[in-house]
Design an enzyme around this catalytic site. Structure first.
Site, PDB file in Angstrom:
ATOM      1  N   THR A  43     -38.461 -16.248 -34.291  1.00 60.25           N
ATOM      2  CA  THR A  43     -37.250 -15.739 -33.695  1.00 60.25           C
ATOM      3  C   THR A  43     -36.268 -16.045 -34.786  1.00 60.25           C
ATOM      4  O   THR A  43     -36.591 -16.751 -35.728  1.00 60.25           O
ATOM      5  CB  THR A  43     -36.980 -16.546 -32.390  1.00 60.25           C
ATOM      6  OG1 THR A  43     -37.911 -16.144 -31.408  1.00 60.25           O
ATOM      7  CG2 THR A  43     -35.588 -16.366 -31.829  1.00 60.25           C
ATOM      8  N   THR A  64     -35.004 -11.706 -31.580  1.00 57.70           N
ATOM      9  CA  THR A  64     -36.428 -11.972 -31.751  1.00 57.70           C
ATOM     10  C   THR A  64     -37.312 -10.752 -31.550  1.00 57.70           C
ATOM     11  O   THR A  64     -36.947  -9.801 -30.850  1.00 57.70           O
ATOM     12  CB  THR A  64     -36.864 -13.067 -30.744  1.00 57.70           C
ATOM     13  OG1 THR A  64     -38.191 -13.472 -31.024  1.00 57.70           O
ATOM     14  CG2 THR A  64     -36.776 -12.596 -29.310  1.00 57.70           C
ATOM     15  N   SER A  89     -36.219 -18.720 -23.975  1.00 57.53           N
ATOM     16  CA  SER A  89     -35.704 -20.061 -24.291  1.00 57.53           C
ATOM     17  C   SER A  89     -34.543 -19.984 -25.283  1.00 57.53           C
ATOM     18  O   SER A  89     -34.017 -21.026 -25.691  1.00 57.53           O
ATOM     19  CB  SER A  89     -36.806 -20.919 -24.912  1.00 57.53           C
ATOM     20  OG  SER A  89     -37.867 -21.084 -24.021  1.00 57.53           O
TER      21      SER A  89
HETATM   22  N1  GLY Z   1     -39.464 -15.107 -27.492  1.00 60.73           N
HETATM   23  C1  GLY Z   1     -39.009 -16.430 -27.415  1.00 60.73           C
HETATM   24  C2  GLY Z   1     -37.995 -16.638 -26.369  1.00 60.73           C
HETATM   25  O1  GLY Z   1     -37.279 -15.716 -26.035  1.00 60.73           O
HETATM   26  O2  GLY Z   1     -37.896 -17.720 -25.841  1.00 60.73           O
END
Ligand code: GLY
EC number: 2.3.2.2
Length: 567
Positions: A376, A394, A448
């Site tokens: 990300t 991301t 996250s």
């Molecule tokens: N793809 C990682 C997140 O959004 O937490």
């Protein structure tokens, strides 16, 4: 910071550097007019050029997002998603949710076989792993509401980079080589793309991307229609048909990024401005900070047994809540007020003992293993007026689903893996979930990502954020504790070694040197299981000093290509 604390921070950082053989970093990147911190020096240059041309932080963010899609294809994207947390010079805050969505044709059991078992890899690689992208609409909405320069001017630098080519750094060549086989496999039969190669990528090699250049030209000329409709949309739909993906024309046409009130919390004399659901980041961060304040974390030595033990005990409770209660607020009722109430948290943390470890199995049943994979990217920007923007964006895994849109030259995300594909079964970050984050058509998957802005005594104090999947929340948490409690400056916060724990598995992940041998033994005596991890998080910090100057801090220790550029 007192001498003892300073020494322990410096020693830990030095130990980390010595063990990893990484170079020392600049710690005084001080500027008057604005700073841009991104994962790649070329995108930082693009952003700071926009600031110099009179653009504001939001203009620069749009230009950086598109530039990252060219120079940092493992995470930068036009076919992923993300979140922006903003604070204007007037002190108003807001958040922009440009998270991907499940396609209309998605269903709760889409990654399970007839016996209800997870079909390995299906949510992570290939066409079925792809969520409806949000980044382009997100940038359009950010520009419409807060931009000051013309849209074309902001997309043009990315077009130039795609046209003229990007010289591969050592890090990017290595990463492309590490994923070359998987990328080739996911794109069998395609040849006309710069990321598909039979031979190794070489440091210094010039990568031109004419297909992506054309897509970016359409975005420049037609705005969101240049991506969600017309030729680019047709390329995406053809790609979906080629690999039996689910995204339809309607999915693309109807995708909308959403403005949401930022999540506001308080930590000591700081106002914390962060991301609400569908990110778990803001709520989890506020819960952790509440615990840090309750237990007066700053009374302990940085890196001491008490400091690390307390962080871990807080984290395992917070991640258990995340797994149970958090999901897309448009699809499930997130008990945000309850989770953040002092009464709830007092009770939640009441069984934390400083001299014994709790057992994750007692907090809630289940057991999983973490897989070290995190890509990300985060960027932080402030301008001369005092506008600030914190963006985490991301494709999910490195190069997302690995699928490249034929004729488009860009990677599609694999964000569907952020859903709980089966209750209690871990995703690529080892995170588990249940009903709140189950797959439903058009629902956003829980994230996250924790882009965050901090005010101190009513003034802008810090802009921060990190990549790292499940470790994002704990990285941002430690960054704030390090700044506020351990009085580290922006660069010291970035450099400081980090630990991570997330309820399940019942382990403490620690960067090399993050825990001294003595404290490691003490933690083990309490029953903690410690596992070394090469890196946790990659902060991009900007802080404001008492003179009102900006200090940019990139994490070159963990990622040599990142850079803070200001003027
Ligand atoms: N793809 C990682 C997140 O959004 O937490």
């Amino acid at each position: 910071m007192n001498l003892k604390k300073t020494l322990s921070v410096a020693l830990a950082a030095l130990f980390l550097m010595a063990c990893n053989g990484k170079q020392a970093v600049q710690i005084n990147n001080v500027h008057k007019n604005g700073v841009v911190v991104t994962a790649h020096f070329l995108s930082s240059e693009v952003g700071s050029d926009i600031l110099k041309q009179g653009g504001n932080a939001f203009d620069a963010a749009v230009a950086v997002q598109f530039a990252l899609a060219v120079v940092y294809p493992r995470a930068g994207n036009i076919a992923g998603g993300g979140f922006a947390v903003i604070r204007t010079a007037k002190g108003e805050s807001e958040s922009l949710d440009f998270r991907e969505k499940a396609p209309k044709a998605a269903s709760e059991r889409m990654y399970l076989d007839a016996n209800g078992n997870v079909i390995e890899g299906l949510s992570q690689t290939g066409h079925l792993a792809v969520g409806v992208p949000g980044s382009v609409d997100g940038m359009v909405k950010l520009h419409q509401k807060y931009g000051s320069l013309g849209w074309e001017k902001l997309v043009q630098p990315a077009i130039n980079l795609a046209k003229n080519g990007v010289t591969l750094t050592k890090l990017e060549a290595e990463k492309l080589n590490a994923y070359r086989e998987r990328i080739n496999q996911a794109n069998a039969g395609k040849t006309n793309c710069c990321y598909i190669k039979d031979a190794d990528f070489i440091t210094g090699e010039l990568i031109k991307n004419p297909e992506l250049e054309n897509v970016l030209i359409r975005i420049k000329n037609q705005g969101r229609n240049g991506f969600y409709e017309g030729e680019t949309a047709e390329l995406i739909i053809s790609e979906m048909q080629r690999g039996k993906g689910l995204i339809s024309k309607e999915d693309l046409k109807e995708y909308q990024a959403v403005w949401r009130p930022a999540l506001i919390g308080k930590y000591r004399n700081c106002k914390i401005i962060s991301m609400p659901p569908p990110s778990s980041g803001g709520i989890a961060l506020m819960q952790l900070l509440n615990g840090a304040e309750k237990f007066n974390m700053g009374q302990y030595q940085f890196g001491s047994l008490e400091h690390i033990h307390l962080m871990v005990e807080l984290e395992r409770r917070v991640y258990a809540d995340r797994a149970t209660w958090l999901g897309d607020p448009d699809y499930c009722s997130v008990p945000k007020d309850k989770l953040l109430s002092d009464e709830y948290l007092t009770n939640r943390y009441s069984n934390i003992a400083m001299n014994s470890k709790s057992n994750s199995q007692d907090i809630k049943a289940g057991n999983v293993e973490v897989i070290e994979s995190f890509e990300t990217t985060h960027f932080s920007i402030v301008d001369k007026w005092g506008n600030a923007v914190s963006v985490t964006t991301t494709l999910n895994g490195n190069y997302g689903s690995k699928v490249i849109v034929e004729g488009g030259g860009f990677f599609l995300n694999n964000e569907m893996d952020d859903f709980s594909i089966k209750s209690g079964i871990p995703n690529q970050f080892g995170l588990v979930g249940g009903k709140a984050n189950a797959i439903e058509p058009e629902k956003r998957m829980l994230s996250s990502m924790t882009p965050t802005i901090i005010e101190k005594n009513g003034k802008l104090f810090m802009v921060t954020g990190s990549p790292g999947g499940s470790t994002i929340i704990t990285s941002v948490f430690q960054n704030i504790i390090n700044a506020v409690e351990f009085k580290m400056n922006a660069q010291e916060c970035v450099n400081a070694p980090r630990i991570h724990s997330q309820w399940l598995p019942d382990k403490v992940y620690a960067e090399t040197g993050a825990i001294s041998p003595v404290v490691k033994k003490e933690l083990q005596n309490l029953g903690h299981i410690i596992q070394e991890q090469s890196r946790i998080g990659m902060m991009a910090n900007i802080s404001v000093n008492p003179k009102g100057q900006y200090i940019g801090a990139a994490d070159t220790l963990r990622h040599a290509d990142s850079k803070a550029i200001g003027y």
